[in-house]
Design a protein around this motif. Structure first.
Motif, short mmCIF file in Angstrom:
data_model
loop_
_atom_site.label_atom_id
_atom_site.label_comp_id
_atom_site.label_asym_id
_atom_site.label_seq_id
_atom_site.Cartn_x
_atom_site.Cartn_y
_atom_site.Cartn_z
N MET A 22 6.44 0.90 6.70
CA MET A 22 7.07 0.34 6.25
C MET A 22 7.39 -1.07 5.54
O MET A 22 8.21 -1.43 4.83
CB MET A 22 8.30 1.21 7.47
CG MET A 22 10.22 0.44 6.86
SD MET A 22 10.59 1.46 8.70
CE MET A 22 10.36 2.41 9.10
N ALA A 23 6.98 -1.79 6.73
CA ALA A 23 6.46 -3.21 6.79
C ALA A 23 6.23 -3.94 5.24
O ALA A 23 7.21 -4.47 5.10
CB ALA A 23 6.08 -3.63 7.83
N ALA A 24 5.10 -3.26 4.36
CA ALA A 24 4.57 -3.24 4.01
C ALA A 24 5.22 -2.94 2.18
O ALA A 24 4.94 -3.22 1.47
CB ALA A 24 2.83 -2.28 3.56
N ASN A 61 9.01 -11.99 4.20
CA ASN A 61 10.30 -11.18 3.94
C ASN A 61 10.69 -10.98 5.23
O ASN A 61 12.21 -11.60 5.65
CB ASN A 61 9.92 -11.80 2.93
CG ASN A 61 12.07 -11.00 2.62
OD1 ASN A 61 11.90 -9.76 2.92
ND2 ASN A 61 12.59 -11.65 2.61
N ASP A 62 10.44 -10.19 6.09
CA ASP A 62 10.13 -10.01 7.15
C ASP A 62 10.64 -10.86 8.11
O ASP A 62 12.03 -10.50 9.37
CB ASP A 62 9.69 -8.47 7.83
CG ASP A 62 9.91 -7.80 7.99
OD1 ASP A 62 10.46 -7.88 9.15
OD2 ASP A 62 10.17 -6.08 7.66
N TYR A 63 9.31 -11.23 8.10
CA TYR A 63 9.68 -12.43 9.73
C TYR A 63 10.28 -13.34 9.59
O TYR A 63 11.10 -13.60 10.56
CB TYR A 63 8.11 -13.20 9.78
CG TYR A 63 7.79 -14.16 10.32
CD1 TYR A 63 7.98 -13.80 12.34
CD2 TYR A 63 7.92 -15.39 10.26
CE1 TYR A 63 7.54 -14.64 13.50
CE2 TYR A 63 8.11 -16.35 11.12
CZ TYR A 63 8.19 -16.00 12.52
OH TYR A 63 7.88 -17.35 13.33
N ARG A 102 13.86 -3.57 8.96
CA ARG A 102 13.07 -4.11 8.96
C ARG A 102 12.19 -4.31 10.74
O ARG A 102 12.91 -4.64 10.74
CB ARG A 102 13.91 -5.63 8.79
CG ARG A 102 14.10 -5.75 7.04
CD ARG A 102 13.11 -5.55 5.74
NE ARG A 102 13.66 -5.53 4.64
CZ ARG A 102 13.49 -5.19 3.84
NH1 ARG A 102 13.05 -3.59 3.80
NH2 ARG A 102 13.88 -4.37 2.37
N VAL A 103 11.45 -4.09 10.08
CA VAL A 103 10.61 -4.18 11.43
C VAL A 103 10.85 -5.66 12.54
O VAL A 103 10.81 -4.95 14.26
CB VAL A 103 9.25 -3.52 11.31
CG1 VAL A 103 8.74 -2.66 10.40
CG2 VAL A 103 8.12 -5.02 10.45
N THR A 104 11.06 -6.89 11.92
CA THR A 104 11.04 -7.55 13.18
C THR A 104 12.48 -7.78 13.41
O THR A 104 12.89 -7.49 14.01
CB THR A 104 10.28 -9.03 11.98
OG1 THR A 104 9.51 -8.68 12.11
CG2 THR A 104 10.12 -10.24 13.17
N GLY A 154 13.32 -5.29 16.20
CA GLY A 154 11.96 -4.44 17.46
C GLY A 154 11.10 -4.15 17.06
O GLY A 154 10.48 -3.62 17.90
N LEU A 155 10.72 -2.97 16.00
CA LEU A 155 9.22 -1.97 15.69
C LEU A 155 8.09 -3.58 15.90
O LEU A 155 7.61 -2.07 16.60
CB LEU A 155 10.39 -1.04 14.66
CG LEU A 155 10.90 0.01 14.21
CD1 LEU A 155 10.94 0.53 12.97
CD2 LEU A 155 10.33 0.53 14.88
N ALA A 156 8.37 -4.39 15.89
CA ALA A 156 6.82 -5.29 15.61
C ALA A 156 7.93 -6.60 15.88
O ALA A 156 8.51 -6.92 15.73
CB ALA A 156 6.75 -5.28 14.40
#
Length: 318
Positions: free
Chosen positions: A9-11, A85-87, A104-106, A109-111
């Motif tokens: 998903m993050a990619a 970009n996510d970060y 978005r994973v960041t 809270g998923l990562a």
């Protein structure tokens, strides 16, 4: 949710055609040029000293290693840019709970931010390794291009003055996933630039940038509230819709210009057969504002780019 699914998903796999398409088109253009024989300057070490000579390269000269390295490099620059970009968007508060796009994973809270940042640099490290291989095989100029591309990916939404926040993201995509990637993929095969791949890189860059236009159109309201001045925010919804339609139209209208490089490049016009695939995303962008519809238009634009590039590349290769 499994760890694998989170990182996939993050990619952002829907954006990967923007990385793959230019490499295939540039490489196919090089292969097509080699089919006709390309004069290549070489230096031969002789007893009396170096001698400059010209040889005619053929498809036997095709470099599978540089093709694979270019493919890996482009793919992981795209993934690294997506992770950065996510970060960065999470750190700046641009990704909020009311955004219409995929999770978005960041921000969700998923990562953790640290893990996403580490993954970002890991992706760029893979790209850098591919670039080093290309540097050994082709020359230091390719390493320089790769480092500039990575820096552009980092500063898209990162750093003190991210250019993605001032409406220049589409320019970055057009330049690096159009002009640079197509011509660079051609160059690592033949070690020279030519008119045909330059002309092919323009429509590929337009379609790649159109993916980001849809993304930013979807996020126009949340980006405006977050102070993210994307091109869509600057232009407004209606003018962004017209921009998207113009980019799609120009990607087809400009393709016949490749014939300026000679009639032997006519097979690239096979990409025109992908035009019917543009109807659905054009309609969605023109008439819809909801997240699911525009997410579908984003995916459809990626598929359009993939089909366009595949038709051109296959026709040139055979």
């Amino acid at each position: 949710m499994s760890a694998l699914r989170i990182w996939v998903m993050a990619a952002r796999p829907r954006t990967l055609p923007a990385a793959l398409a230019p490499v295939f088109v540039g490489t196919a253009a090089a292969y097509h040029a080699l089919q006709g024989g390309v004069e290549v300057g070489v230096t031969i070490d002789a007893a009396s000293g170096p001698i400059n000579a010209v040889i005619v390269a053929s498809t036997d000269s095709f470099r599978w290693g540089t093709f694979i390295a270019a493919l890996i490099g482009a793919t992981f620059i795209q993934i690294g840019t997506n992770l950065a970009n996510d970060y960065s968007d999470a750190a700046r508060g641009a990704d909020t709970a009311d955004r219409l796009g995929p999770v978005r994973v960041t921000a969700s809270g998923l990562a953790t931010p640290r893990r996403v940042l580490r993954a970002t640099w890991a992706a760029f490290a893979v790209a850098a390794l591919a670039g080093l291989y290309l540097g050994f095989e082709v020359g230091a100029e390719i390493v320089a291009v790769g480092l500039i591309s990575i820096a552009a990916g980092v500063f898209y939404t990162g750093g003190p003055r991210p250019y993605g926040y001032v409406g220049l993201g589409e320019v970055f995509v057009f330049v690096f996933f159009g002009l640079v990637a197509v011509n660079g993929s051609y160059y690592v095969q033949i070690e020279e630039l030519a008119l045909a791949p330059l002309l092919l890189s323009i429509p590929i860059g337009l379609l790649s940038a159109a993916i980001l236009v849809v993304n930013n159109l979807r996020d126009i309201d949340t980006d405006r509230r977050a102070g993210k001045r994307t091109l869509a925010v600057r232009l407004g919804r209606e003018r962004t819709r017209r921009l998207y339609a113009a980019m799609i139209a120009l990607s087809y209208l400009l393709l016949p210009l490749v014939l300026l490089a000679g009639n032997r490049w006519a097979p690239a016009l096979a990409a025109l057969a992908s035009a019917p695939l543009a109807v659905a995303p054009l309609r969605a962008v023109r008439t819809r504002t909801d997240g699911p519809a525009l997410n579908g238009a984003l995916a459809a634009t990626g598929s359009l780019l993939g089909a366009y590039a595949a038709l051109a590349a296959v026709a040139l290769a055979i």
